[in-house]
Design a protein around this motif. Structure first.
Motif, PDB file in Angstrom:
ATOM      1  N   ASN A  66      18.423  44.482 -12.460  1.00  0.00           N
ATOM      2  CA  ASN A  66      17.994  43.225 -11.859  1.00  0.00           C
ATOM      3  C   ASN A  66      17.879  43.451 -10.364  1.00  0.00           C
ATOM      4  OD1 ASN A  66      17.431  40.649 -11.136  1.00  0.00           O
ATOM      5  ND2 ASN A  66      19.159  39.719 -12.168  1.00  0.00           N
ATOM      6  N   MET A  69      19.815  41.091  -8.319  1.00  0.00           N
ATOM      7  CA  MET A  69      21.260  41.132  -8.431  1.00  0.00           C
ATOM      8  C   MET A  69      21.848  41.970  -7.294  1.00  0.00           C
ATOM      9  SD  MET A  69      23.325  41.846 -11.886  1.00  0.00           S
ATOM     10  CE  MET A  69      23.944  43.494 -11.767  1.00  0.00           C
ATOM     11  N   LYS A 139      29.387  29.924 -11.796  1.00  0.00           N
ATOM     12  CA  LYS A 139      28.133  30.673 -11.715  1.00  0.00           C
ATOM     13  C   LYS A 139      28.400  32.111 -11.256  1.00  0.00           C
ATOM     14  CE  LYS A 139      23.964  28.705 -10.430  1.00  0.00           C
ATOM     15  NZ  LYS A 139      23.077  28.058  -9.457  1.00  0.00           N
ATOM     16  N   ILE A 140      29.275  32.254 -10.262  1.00  0.00           N
ATOM     17  CA  ILE A 140      29.636  33.585  -9.760  1.00  0.00           C
ATOM     18  C   ILE A 140      30.294  34.397 -10.867  1.00  0.00           C
ATOM     19  CG2 ILE A 140      31.198  34.822  -8.194  1.00  0.00           C
ATOM     20  CD1 ILE A 140      30.650  32.564  -6.144  1.00  0.00           C
ATOM     21  N   ARG A 142      29.980  34.064 -14.110  1.00  0.00           N
ATOM     22  CA  ARG A 142      28.976  34.439 -15.114  1.00  0.00           C
ATOM     23  C   ARG A 142      28.119  35.594 -14.635  1.00  0.00           C
ATOM     24  NH1 ARG A 142      27.239  29.029 -15.286  1.00  0.00           N
ATOM     25  NH2 ARG A 142      28.862  27.855 -16.306  1.00  0.00           N
ATOM     26  N   MET A 143      27.743  35.578 -13.347  1.00  0.00           N
ATOM     27  CA  MET A 143      26.911  36.662 -12.814  1.00  0.00           C
ATOM     28  C   MET A 143      27.680  37.977 -12.791  1.00  0.00           C
ATOM     29  SD  MET A 143      24.912  34.699  -9.727  1.00  0.00           S
ATOM     30  CE  MET A 143      24.046  36.147  -9.173  1.00  0.00           C
ATOM     31  N   LYS A 146      27.748  39.881 -16.199  1.00  0.00           N
ATOM     32  CA  LYS A 146      26.517  40.535 -16.696  1.00  0.00           C
ATOM     33  C   LYS A 146      26.539  42.009 -16.423  1.00  0.00           C
ATOM     34  CE  LYS A 146      23.483  36.584 -16.426  1.00  0.00           C
ATOM     35  NZ  LYS A 146      22.311  35.995 -15.843  1.00  0.00           N
TER      36      LYS A 146
END
Length: 146
Positions: A66, A69, A139-140, A142-143, A146
């Motif tokens: 990504n 990312m 959100k952090i 979850r990121m 990944k």
């Protein structure tokens, strides 16, 4: 001479015939060469040391998985999240102290209605900000997963 032959055959039997099985799928066989300036290379070495992953993995993650990312220093992030949590705890403690003090004044009958209204609006604002912060932290997390 027979002693020498016997020891040779014994040595042959001691060789390691096991080991890691050869990869059939997912084997990285293609090499890409890229040139960097000294400053760029120093940045990559610093990232490698800081993040604890090798150069190839840093480059592979940035390019393939990504491009948006960002590679994150997890130790630094956890430190920041810890300080945010501590600050939220202090703010909650202050709110509890103010509410207790307001209740004591209210029981005496000395609490002006304007102060109570201001407190309630500030508390409502704080609860809203806390919700936004909670969503951002999720959100952090979850990121990072990944």
């Amino acid at each position: 001479m027979s002693k020498i032959r016997n020891s040779f055959f014994l040595m042959d039997n001691l060789k390691n015939k096991g080991g890691r099985p050869r990869l059939t799928a997912g084997k990285r066989s293609v090499k890409i060469v890229s040139r960097f300036t000294d400053d760029e290379y120093k940045q990559i070495l610093a990232l490698e040391k800081e993040l604890g992953i090798n150069r190839s993995q840093i480059i592979r993650t940035r390019v393939l998985h990504n491009a948006e990312m960002i590679v994150v220093n997890s130790k630094e992030l956890i430190g920041h999240l810890d300080s945010i949590g501590a600050e939220m705890g202090r703010a909650g403690n202050n709110i509890n102290q103010l509410a207790r003090h307001a209740n004591v004044i209210k029981l005496k009958g000395d609490l002006p209605p304007a102060v109570a209204e201001k407190f309630n609006s500030l508390l409502e604002s704080y609860v809203g900000m806390q919700g936004v912060l909670e969503m951002s932290l999720r959100k952090i997390i979850r990121m990072m997963a990944k």
